[in-house]
Design a protein around this motif. Structure first.
Motif, mmCIF file in Angstrom:
data_model
loop_
_atom_site.group_PDB
_atom_site.id
_atom_site.type_symbol
_atom_site.label_atom_id
_atom_site.label_comp_id
_atom_site.label_asym_id
_atom_site.label_seq_id
_atom_site.Cartn_x
_atom_site.Cartn_y
_atom_site.Cartn_z
ATOM 1 N N GLY A 166 0.826 -1.206 0.000
ATOM 2 C CA GLY A 166 0.000 0.000 0.000
ATOM 3 C C GLY A 166 0.861 1.257 0.000
ATOM 4 N N LYS A 167 1.896 1.267 0.842
ATOM 5 C CA LYS A 167 2.758 2.456 0.933
ATOM 6 C C LYS A 167 3.573 2.642 -0.342
ATOM 7 N N LEU A 168 4.085 1.539 -0.884
ATOM 8 C CA LEU A 168 4.861 1.642 -2.130
ATOM 9 C C LEU A 168 3.956 2.102 -3.280
ATOM 10 N N GLY A 169 2.727 1.589 -3.301
ATOM 11 C CA GLY A 169 1.760 1.985 -4.339
ATOM 12 C C GLY A 169 1.470 3.466 -4.288
ATOM 13 N N LYS A 170 1.286 3.984 -3.075
ATOM 14 C CA LYS A 170 0.993 5.431 -2.919
ATOM 15 C C LYS A 170 2.177 6.274 -3.359
ATOM 16 N N LEU A 171 3.381 5.826 -2.971
ATOM 17 C CA LEU A 171 4.582 6.581 -3.336
ATOM 18 C C LEU A 171 4.751 6.604 -4.858
ATOM 19 N N ALA A 172 4.561 5.448 -5.494
ATOM 20 C CA ALA A 172 4.705 5.379 -6.959
ATOM 21 C C ALA A 172 3.705 6.311 -7.628
ATOM 22 N N GLN A 173 2.495 6.331 -7.101
ATOM 23 C CA GLN A 173 1.471 7.182 -7.696
ATOM 24 C C GLN A 173 1.830 8.661 -7.533
ATOM 25 N N LYS A 174 2.288 9.000 -6.314
ATOM 26 C CA LYS A 174 2.644 10.400 -6.029
ATOM 27 C C LYS A 174 3.767 10.870 -6.967
ATOM 28 N N LYS A 175 4.708 9.964 -7.240
ATOM 29 C CA LYS A 175 5.878 10.346 -8.039
ATOM 30 C C LYS A 175 5.695 10.055 -9.529
ATOM 31 N N GLY A 176 4.537 9.558 -9.909
ATOM 32 C CA GLY A 176 4.268 9.288 -11.333
ATOM 33 C C GLY A 176 5.091 8.145 -11.909
ATOM 34 N N LEU A 177 5.374 7.119 -11.093
ATOM 35 C CA LEU A 177 6.157 5.975 -11.575
ATOM 36 C C LEU A 177 5.234 4.796 -11.874
ATOM 37 N N TYR A 178 5.629 3.967 -12.811
ATOM 38 C CA TYR A 178 4.934 2.692 -13.011
ATOM 39 C C TYR A 178 5.394 1.756 -11.893
ATOM 40 N N PHE A 179 4.438 1.147 -11.214
ATOM 41 C CA PHE A 179 4.783 0.218 -10.127
ATOM 42 C C PHE A 179 4.565 -1.207 -10.643
ATOM 43 N N LEU A 180 5.677 -1.909 -10.913
ATOM 44 C CA LEU A 180 5.621 -3.297 -11.405
ATOM 45 C C LEU A 180 5.902 -4.238 -10.243
ATOM 46 N N GLN A 191 -2.583 -12.822 -2.234
ATOM 47 C CA GLN A 191 -2.308 -11.381 -2.243
ATOM 48 C C GLN A 191 -2.615 -10.807 -3.626
ATOM 49 N N ASN A 192 -3.283 -9.651 -3.663
ATOM 50 C CA ASN A 192 -3.631 -8.996 -4.933
ATOM 51 C C ASN A 192 -3.013 -7.602 -5.009
ATOM 52 N N PRO A 193 -1.785 -7.509 -5.520
ATOM 53 C CA PRO A 193 -1.061 -6.227 -5.505
ATOM 54 C C PRO A 193 -1.767 -5.088 -6.252
ATOM 55 N N LEU A 194 -2.561 -5.404 -7.279
ATOM 56 C CA LEU A 194 -3.233 -4.336 -8.025
ATOM 57 C C LEU A 194 -4.199 -3.574 -7.118
ATOM 58 N N ARG A 195 -4.746 -4.277 -6.136
ATOM 59 C CA ARG A 195 -5.667 -3.622 -5.192
ATOM 60 C C ARG A 195 -4.926 -2.688 -4.236
ATOM 61 N N TYR A 196 -3.591 -2.828 -4.174
ATOM 62 C CA TYR A 196 -2.769 -1.972 -3.301
ATOM 63 C C TYR A 196 -2.016 -0.903 -4.088
ATOM 64 N N GLY A 197 -2.366 -0.718 -5.342
ATOM 65 C CA GLY A 197 -1.736 0.365 -6.095
ATOM 66 C C GLY A 197 -0.656 -0.057 -7.078
ATOM 67 N N ALA A 198 -0.393 -1.380 -7.228
ATOM 68 C CA ALA A 198 0.541 -1.789 -8.291
ATOM 69 C C ALA A 198 -0.130 -1.521 -9.641
ATOM 70 N N ASP A 199 0.685 -1.131 -10.644
ATOM 71 C CA ASP A 199 0.132 -0.881 -11.981
ATOM 72 C C ASP A 199 0.116 -2.149 -12.812
ATOM 73 N N LEU A 200 1.140 -2.971 -12.624
ATOM 74 C CA LEU A 200 1.237 -4.219 -13.389
ATOM 75 C C LEU A 200 1.721 -5.336 -12.479
#
Ligand SMILES: *Cc1c(COP(=O)(O)O)cnc(C)c1O
Length: 394
Positions: A166-180, A191-200
């Protein structure tokens, strides 16, 4: 199908297309190409105005079936089935990175992904930084103006460290990064990472998704928009999954939930046994209260996973003796199999790391990694107990 159905039901019942001949089990579509009734139909399908298969490098009913199910289980909009897990990682990198870009990578990742980053991306002018992603502040500090991707795994190989999705997903979003995110160890059941903000999300389906060590395969899943970009590269470069593999994997998904329940139960019991054994120096399992990220693991994972890492007193020599004294477990680097497998990371999967890199990744010379299978846990523990006694001898 009804959206309110649960994970297990989708995994068993979801079918992308209606059966053609009233078959109950989906057949294998071993065909390289598909035909059209008219020239106009061919034109419409090629123009993507009408749905339809053209050529198996592009799509095939078996890979459609598999992807449709995986998307439902991971909460993804779309996905692509690939020839291996590494092909999925490759597509993720090469779709979104350009020369001059930078990728920020979790310190503990799969060995071949590490080689792809250090030996291949570097040749294409793409730089990288490794960072221990448990420390969010450090991650943020390492983001550069040309950083495009945040790349992570959790539980990580082989130390089973847990990262805060969740925290990594938020940080990636804030900084405009793709979170793989490589979700191979957890599978969509835990575990479903897309629900926590992963992009891929990336899977090596070779492991728990196949579950019986038969096939090599992978998948990349995410929003329809991102996957559309990945698809352009996949169609041109051709790392396609074979129809037969896709068919087998779709069948494998039908039993994923029961297999994962048992893998996790057995793994927890082995970890608890090892923790009590005086010959154990340390043991790591995400659902043991002694795991440094136990609470986080409980928050974002349904169960603790099928892998256990540990070390016996006596270092590398003891580890080798212990492995040689085992009678049941298979000595192999593969994991996620019905059969329990064991590997000595320092001399096999992670032998190419420098001593410094090993230290940073928490890989000690005596560390062992077990992928706990579906045999009777009593037999697995007896095998370990016997090997512990026999490895004590000089
Ligand atoms: C095995 C594995 C891969 C690579 O998958 P292949 O199917 O072997 O290409 C990637 N990530 C993790 C975590 C793996 O365990």
């Amino acid at each position: 199908m009804d959206k309110t159905l649960r994970f297990e039901t989708h995994a068993v019942r979801r079918q992308a297309k209606k059966s053609l001949h009233k078959e109950h089990s989906v057949p294998v579509f071993e065909t390289s190409s598909f035909i059209f009734d008219t020239a106009e139909e061919a034109q419409a399908v090629f123009a993507e105005e009408r749905e339809g298969n053209i050529y198996t490098r592009y799509s095939n009913p078996n890979s459609d079936e598999l992807i449709d199910k995986l998307c439902k289980l991971e909460g993804a909009g779309d996905g692509i089935a690939t020839a291996s897990g590494m092909a999925a990682v490759f597509l993720g990198f090469f779709t979104f990175l350009r020369p001059g870009d930078h990728i920020l990578v979790s310190r503990n990742i799969f060995g071949t992904t590490h080689l792809l980053i250090t030996q291949v991306l570097s040749k294409w002018g793409i730089s990288h930084t490794y960072v221990g992603m448990e420390n969010l502040k450090e991650v943020e500090e390492k983001i550069l103006p040309m950083t495009k991707i945040l790349y992570a795994e959790s539980p990580a190989n082989p130390g089973l460290d847990i990262l805060d999705l969740g925290k990594l997903g938020k940080l990636a979003q804030k900084k405009g990064l793709y979170f793989l995110f490589d979700n191979c160890f957890a599978t969509p059941y835990l575990q479903n990472p897309l629900r926590y903000g992963a992009d891929l999300v990336i899977h090596s389906t070779t492991k728990f998704i196949d579950g019986q060590g038969r096939t090599i395969g992978g998948a990349i899943l995410g929003s329809a928009e991102y996957i559309n970009e990945v698809r352009q590269l996949a169609r041109i470069t051709g790392p396609t999954m074979s129809p037969h593999t896709a068919w087998l994997l779709s069948k494998s998904l039908e039993t994923l939930s029961v297999r994962m329940e048992k893998h996790c139960q057995n793994a927890l019991m082995l970890a608890q046994y090892l923790e009590k054994n005086p010959d154990t120096k340390w043991v790591r399992y995400p659902f043991l209260p002694s795991h440094p990220q136990f609470n986080l693991a409980r928050k974002q994972m349904k169960m603790g996973g099928g892998l256990v890492s540990f070390e016996l007193h006596g270092g590398s020599g003891r580890a080798m003796k212990f492995v040689n004294a085992l009678k049941l477990m298979s000595i192999t680097s593969n994991l996620g199999d019905t059969r329990t497998t064991i590997t000595h990371p320092a001399t096999t999967t992670h032998s190419k790391l420098t001593p410094e890199e090993k230290k940073e990744s928490g890989i000690t010379d005596g560390m062992l990694r077990v992928s706990v299978g579906l045999e009777s846990i009593d037999d697995i523990i007896e095998d370990v107990e016997h090997a512990i006694l026999h490895s004590r001898k000089p």
